[in-house]
Design an enzyme around this catalytic site. Structure first.
Site, PDB file in Angstrom:
ATOM      1  N   SER A  83       0.839  -1.088  -0.116  1.00  0.00           N
ATOM      2  CA  SER A  83       0.114   0.165  -0.192  1.00  0.00           C
ATOM      3  C   SER A  83       0.947   1.273   0.083  1.00  0.00           C
ATOM      4  O   SER A  83       0.332   2.124   0.768  1.00  0.00           O
ATOM      5  CB  SER A  83      -1.025   0.179   1.030  1.00  0.00           C
ATOM      6  OG  SER A  83      -0.335   0.065   2.445  1.00  0.00           O
ATOM      7  N   HIS A  87       3.747  -0.763  -6.667  1.00  0.00           N
ATOM      8  CA  HIS A  87       4.758  -1.645  -6.424  1.00  0.00           C
ATOM      9  C   HIS A  87       6.127  -1.654  -7.240  1.00  0.00           C
ATOM     10  O   HIS A  87       6.148  -1.921  -8.389  1.00  0.00           O
ATOM     11  CB  HIS A  87       4.001  -3.223  -6.544  1.00  0.00           C
ATOM     12  CG  HIS A  87       2.609  -3.397  -5.921  1.00  0.00           C
ATOM     13  ND1 HIS A  87       1.508  -3.254  -6.700  1.00  0.00           N
ATOM     14  CD2 HIS A  87       2.508  -3.380  -4.525  1.00  0.00           C
ATOM     15  CE1 HIS A  87       0.553  -3.432  -5.784  1.00  0.00           C
ATOM     16  NE2 HIS A  87       1.086  -3.631  -4.545  1.00  0.00           N
ATOM     17  N   HIS A 108       1.819 -11.192  -5.361  1.00  0.00           N
ATOM     18  CA  HIS A 108       0.569 -11.637  -4.922  1.00  0.00           C
ATOM     19  C   HIS A 108       0.162 -12.695  -5.977  1.00  0.00           C
ATOM     20  O   HIS A 108       0.394 -12.722  -6.837  1.00  0.00           O
ATOM     21  CB  HIS A 108      -0.429 -10.344  -5.474  1.00  0.00           C
ATOM     22  CG  HIS A 108      -0.237  -9.164  -4.686  1.00  0.00           C
ATOM     23  ND1 HIS A 108       0.440  -8.097  -5.435  1.00  0.00           N
ATOM     24  CD2 HIS A 108      -0.709  -8.780  -3.599  1.00  0.00           C
ATOM     25  CE1 HIS A 108       0.443  -7.099  -4.256  1.00  0.00           C
ATOM     26  NE2 HIS A 108      -0.342  -7.590  -3.378  1.00  0.00           N
ATOM     27  N   TYR A 118      -2.749 -13.386  -7.164  1.00  0.00           N
ATOM     28  CA  TYR A 118      -3.631 -13.113  -8.341  1.00  0.00           C
ATOM     29  C   TYR A 118      -2.774 -12.505  -9.398  1.00  0.00           C
ATOM     30  O   TYR A 118      -3.191 -12.498 -10.627  1.00  0.00           O
ATOM     31  CB  TYR A 118      -4.464 -11.890  -7.956  1.00  0.00           C
ATOM     32  CG  TYR A 118      -3.978 -10.435  -7.519  1.00  0.00           C
ATOM     33  CD1 TYR A 118      -3.522  -9.677  -8.288  1.00  0.00           C
ATOM     34  CD2 TYR A 118      -4.074 -10.073  -6.196  1.00  0.00           C
ATOM     35  CE1 TYR A 118      -2.798  -8.365  -7.948  1.00  0.00           C
ATOM     36  CE2 TYR A 118      -3.447  -9.141  -5.853  1.00  0.00           C
ATOM     37  CZ  TYR A 118      -3.111  -8.104  -6.659  1.00  0.00           C
ATOM     38  OH  TYR A 118      -2.229  -6.821  -6.328  1.00  0.00           O
ATOM     39  N   GLU A 119      -1.418 -12.434  -9.239  1.00  0.00           N
ATOM     40  CA  GLU A 119      -0.316 -12.066 -10.361  1.00  0.00           C
ATOM     41  C   GLU A 119      -0.232 -13.346 -10.989  1.00  0.00           C
ATOM     42  O   GLU A 119       0.543 -13.132 -12.175  1.00  0.00           O
ATOM     43  CB  GLU A 119       0.546 -11.378  -9.909  1.00  0.00           C
ATOM     44  CG  GLU A 119       0.482  -9.890  -9.391  1.00  0.00           C
ATOM     45  CD  GLU A 119       1.622  -9.284  -8.709  1.00  0.00           C
ATOM     46  OE1 GLU A 119       2.270  -8.650  -9.496  1.00  0.00           O
ATOM     47  OE2 GLU A 119       1.847  -9.755  -7.711  1.00  0.00           O
ATOM     48  N   ALA A 137      -3.231  -2.837   2.184  1.00  0.00           N
ATOM     49  CA  ALA A 137      -4.374  -2.219   1.997  1.00  0.00           C
ATOM     50  C   ALA A 137      -5.733  -3.100   2.032  1.00  0.00           C
ATOM     51  O   ALA A 137      -5.435  -4.397   1.661  1.00  0.00           O
ATOM     52  CB  ALA A 137      -4.617  -1.587   0.585  1.00  0.00           C
ATOM     53  N   MET A 167      -6.133  -8.918  -0.143  1.00  0.00           N
ATOM     54  CA  MET A 167      -5.609 -10.117  -1.136  1.00  0.00           C
ATOM     55  C   MET A 167      -4.076 -10.315  -1.101  1.00  0.00           C
ATOM     56  O   MET A 167      -3.645 -10.919  -2.022  1.00  0.00           O
ATOM     57  CB  MET A 167      -5.676  -9.735  -2.802  1.00  0.00           C
ATOM     58  CG  MET A 167      -7.237  -9.025  -3.075  1.00  0.00           C
ATOM     59  SD  MET A 167      -7.297  -8.345  -4.742  1.00  0.00           S
ATOM     60  CE  MET A 167      -8.906  -7.585  -4.578  1.00  0.00           C
ATOM     61  N   SER A 168      -3.470 -10.226   0.201  1.00  0.00           N
ATOM     62  CA  SER A 168      -2.070 -10.548   0.356  1.00  0.00           C
ATOM     63  C   SER A 168      -2.082 -11.106   1.894  1.00  0.00           C
ATOM     64  O   SER A 168      -2.979 -11.520   2.406  1.00  0.00           O
ATOM     65  CB  SER A 168      -1.443  -9.142   0.208  1.00  0.00           C
ATOM     66  OG  SER A 168      -1.653  -8.240   1.361  1.00  0.00           O
ATOM     67  N   ASN A 198     -10.872   1.626   1.710  1.00  0.00           N
ATOM     68  CA  ASN A 198     -12.292   1.590   1.333  1.00  0.00           C
ATOM     69  C   ASN A 198     -13.241   0.947   2.346  1.00  0.00           C
ATOM     70  O   ASN A 198     -12.917  -0.130   2.841  1.00  0.00           O
ATOM     71  CB  ASN A 198     -12.293   1.475   0.001  1.00  0.00           C
ATOM     72  CG  ASN A 198     -11.964  -0.135  -0.183  1.00  0.00           C
ATOM     73  OD1 ASN A 198     -10.583  -0.514  -0.247  1.00  0.00           O
ATOM     74  ND2 ASN A 198     -12.875  -1.103  -0.221  1.00  0.00           N
ATOM     75  N   HIS A 235      -9.098   0.835  -7.813  1.00  0.00           N
ATOM     76  CA  HIS A 235      -7.872   0.785  -7.359  1.00  0.00           C
ATOM     77  C   HIS A 235      -7.216   2.012  -7.165  1.00  0.00           C
ATOM     78  O   HIS A 235      -6.764   2.352  -6.192  1.00  0.00           O
ATOM     79  CB  HIS A 235      -6.915   0.023  -8.450  1.00  0.00           C
ATOM     80  CG  HIS A 235      -5.402  -0.339  -8.045  1.00  0.00           C
ATOM     81  ND1 HIS A 235      -5.117  -1.062  -6.892  1.00  0.00           N
ATOM     82  CD2 HIS A 235      -4.233   0.228  -8.654  1.00  0.00           C
ATOM     83  CE1 HIS A 235      -4.025  -0.981  -6.902  1.00  0.00           C
ATOM     84  NE2 HIS A 235      -3.210  -0.201  -8.019  1.00  0.00           N
TER      85      HIS A 235
HETATM   86  N1  HPA Z   1     -11.128  -5.724  -1.043  1.00  0.00           N
HETATM   87  C1  HPA Z   1     -10.122  -6.656  -1.211  1.00  0.00           C
HETATM   88  N2  HPA Z   1      -8.835  -6.150  -1.301  1.00  0.00           N
HETATM   89  C2  HPA Z   1      -8.724  -4.719  -1.109  1.00  0.00           C
HETATM   90  C3  HPA Z   1      -9.548  -3.985  -0.929  1.00  0.00           C
HETATM   91  C4  HPA Z   1     -11.327  -4.715  -0.984  1.00  0.00           C
HETATM   92  O1  HPA Z   1     -12.212  -3.920  -0.558  1.00  0.00           O
HETATM   93  N3  HPA Z   1      -9.285  -2.746  -0.599  1.00  0.00           N
HETATM   94  C5  HPA Z   1      -8.082  -2.771  -0.720  1.00  0.00           C
HETATM   95  N4  HPA Z   1      -7.649  -3.931  -0.945  1.00  0.00           N
END
Ligand code: HPA
Length: 281
Positions: free
Chosen positions: A29, A62, A84, A86-87, A114, A211-212, A235, A247
């Site tokens: 983040s 990143h 990650h 997801y990458e 984040a 996601m990490s 958020n 994002h």
């Molecule tokens: N969801 C998943 N990953 C995130 C979010 C979210 O709302 N905000 C920042 N990373």
């Protein structure tokens, strides 16, 4: 099978990182800039390190380098950026940097990330000390042959060290930085969650979602490394804020709270690195 020889990674790093790192920092983040404060820094781009996953593209925010040196009196090895799932990296790719740095001597790990706020009352900009996690990534970095020095079935009952969390609460109070503690749900991503998924996560006991972090902490615990994590709530999770997630918003809020998060990390690291508190629940 891992498909590479971790000993190559370790001997490459040993030659360049001559003072053993005590702490691994994984700075997500937008906090990667903290690595600029490291003294006598050795900076090695990830793609130069044998065995490290090769990046095919850069995601904004990143940077992608290992920065080792002394920071606030502590020998650190900083992952400036992270891998990650997801990458498309394999679980063992995400595990490799932690395994290599553990072999260099790291005993403590501090991570930031984040996350979306799931618990009612959370607001963007809040900082949450991670007290526990729920692995909903559908995979595990320890899959495969047992790595020497790791257990097949490591205990996960104190993933985020209770003593470290107490220290962080004290530091936050001293610095007048509001913090809470909560449970981080780690999802694979990269799509954000649906409102129904967020309602499910709330019922499962999650306070934040991201996601990490989960893979790194699982590997670290298998190696006996004590962990500390902070989520920056960037958020409200899907369906809770009445707006769509982006994002850009995540990066913007991350940038806004960067100074507070950095101050907390600066305050906490020397105290947890120097602490001999027994790890207790
Ligand atoms: N969801 C998943 N990953 C995130 C979010 C979210 O709302 N905000 C920042 N990373």
């Amino acid at each position: 099978m891992t498909g590479y020889d971790i000993h190559e990674t370790i001997s490459f790093l040993r030659e360049r990182v001559t003072r053993a790192p005590h702490a691994i920092l994984v700075l997500g983040s937008g906090l990667g800039g903290l690595a600029d404060e490291i003294e006598d820094a050795v900076r090695i781009p990830f793609e130069k390190i044998p065995g490290f996953p090769r990046r095919t593209q850069e995601l904004a925010g990143h940077a992608g380098a290992l920065v080792a040196g002394r920071w606030n009196g502590v020998e650190v090895a900083t992952m400036q950026g992270r891998f990650h799932l997801y990458e498309g990296w394999r679980p063992q790719d995400v595990a490799l940097p932690i395994r290599a740095l553990a072999a260099l001597g790291a005993e403590v790990m501090l991570l930031t990330n984040a996350a979306g706020g799931v618990r009612p009352g959370m607001t963007p900009g809040d900082l949450m000390i991670i007290a526990d996690h729920i692995n909903l990534m559908g995979t595990n970095p320890l899959i495969g042959a047992v790595v020497p020095g790791e257990q097949r079935f490591p205990d996960m009952s104190d993933p985020y060290d209770a003593g470290f969390r107490r220290i962080a609460e004290e530091v936050a109070l001293e610095l007048r930085i509001p913090v809470s503690q909560g449970v981080y749900a780690g999802l694979l991503g990269p799509s954000y969650e649906t409102p129904a998924e967020i309602r499910m996560l709330a019922r499962l006991g999650a306070d934040a979602v991201g996601m990490s972090t989960v893979p790194e902490v699982i590997v670290a615990r298998a190696l006996g490394i004590r962990c500390f994590g902070i989520s920056c709530i960037t958020n409200l999770a899907a369906g809770l804020g009445g707006t769509h997630l982006s994002h850009d918003e995540v990066m913007e809020v991350g940038a806004r709270v960067r100074d507070r998060l950095a101050a907390l990390v600066r305050g906490v690291l020397p105290r947890i690195a120097g602490s001999n508190l027994p790890s207790e629940a």
